[in-house]
Design an enzyme around this catalytic site. Structure first.
Site: not given
Length: 276
Positions: A83, A231, A233
């Site tokens: 993502h 922040g 991920s």
């Protein structure tokens, strides 16, 4: 509210129970010596496999353009969350981002230490489901090789590192409070791998999301406190010296009963290797 841990929704290590959607704009960095609740600063030299994904064109020069995390699994291979490569995170199609780089060996994003290596190719897991976040992994091929000592081994299926109760650590540069206080320096938080039964109870298929044991694992503390946040991920979850997960999604940051959910490495490593 279910959300992936990339900047437009995407920190390590928050304890606050914030569920506010954060804007895409680059946040004001936290002071390097601020008190971190739920995590603490670490030296990148002790964990060289942790890298930052960067695009100054998309996220500005503050904090070196960092927007997600990643982990080195081969001398020219970095894994991150799928993502992180989405239009929602980047603000435009991935193939139009001209300065996508991986920053290695830079613990303090306000410095120029380490290396900035262009990303030559991005491969999204063909089994990634953007709605459920199942299989949330992408493999980045670097234009230059990193030293062998930067490579973190991946835990395969049946590895004891996945056992419930195992101590683990999650790493990143993201929100440290759940309120948009982004770290400038690399942080880590100690968490525990939780059982599938606990994770399924936390995310049974309501508005907060659905936990899928085949492709996910969760970690944290059921009373809250330590967690990944916006922040973080794509950053690594490490147990017993091996990579077991990538920061993927969760409900709020450090909320009781809402542990962080990670991509299960044993479920996606074979798929990504098959496409290598």
């Amino acid at each position: 509210m279910r959300r992936p841990f990339a900047r437009p929704w995407t920190g390590v290590l928050a304890t606050a129970a914030a569920a506010t959607v954060l804007p895409l704009a680059s946040p004001v960095p936290a002071a390097a010596d601020s008190v971190i609740v739920g995590g603490s600063p670490v030296q990148v030299s002790d964990s060289p496999w942790v890298v930052a994904l960067s695009s100054r064109d998309r996220f500005g020069g503050t904090r070196s353009g960092q927007f997600c995390g990643g982990v080195v699994t081969g001398r020219t291979t970095v894994l991150t969350a799928a993502h992180c490569m989405s239009d929602d995170v980047l603000g435009l199609p991935m193939n139009r981002v001209k300065d996508l780089t991986v920053i290695a060996g830079r613990g303090d994003l306000g410095t120029s230490e380490g290396r900035e290596i262009p990303v030559r190719e991005v491969r999204i897991n063909p089994e990634y489901d953007a709605y459920s976040n199942s299989g949330d992994v992408a493999a980045l091929t670097l234009a230059e090789a990193l030293p062998e000592g930067y490579v973190l081994p991946m835990a395969g299926e049946g590895d004891p590192a996945y056992k419930a109760g195992t101590e683990a650590a999650v790493y990143g540069w993201g929100d440290t409070t759940g309120a948009g206080d982004y770290a400038r320096t690399l942080h880590a938080a100690r968490v525990r791998v939780l059982s599938d039964a606990v994770c399924e109870e936390a995310y049974p298929g309501n508005a907060d999301g659905t936990y899928q044991a085949e492709t996910m694992l969760c970690a944290g503390e059921m009373e809250g406190r330590r967690d990944a946040c916006q922040g973080d991920s794509g950053g690594p979850l490490v147990a017993q010296g091996r990579l077991i997960g990538l920061v993927s999604w969760g409900s709020g940051c450090g909320r009781p009963g809402s542990p962080g959910v990670y991509t299960r490495i044993s479920a996606v490593a074979k798929v990504m290797r098959a496409r290598a």
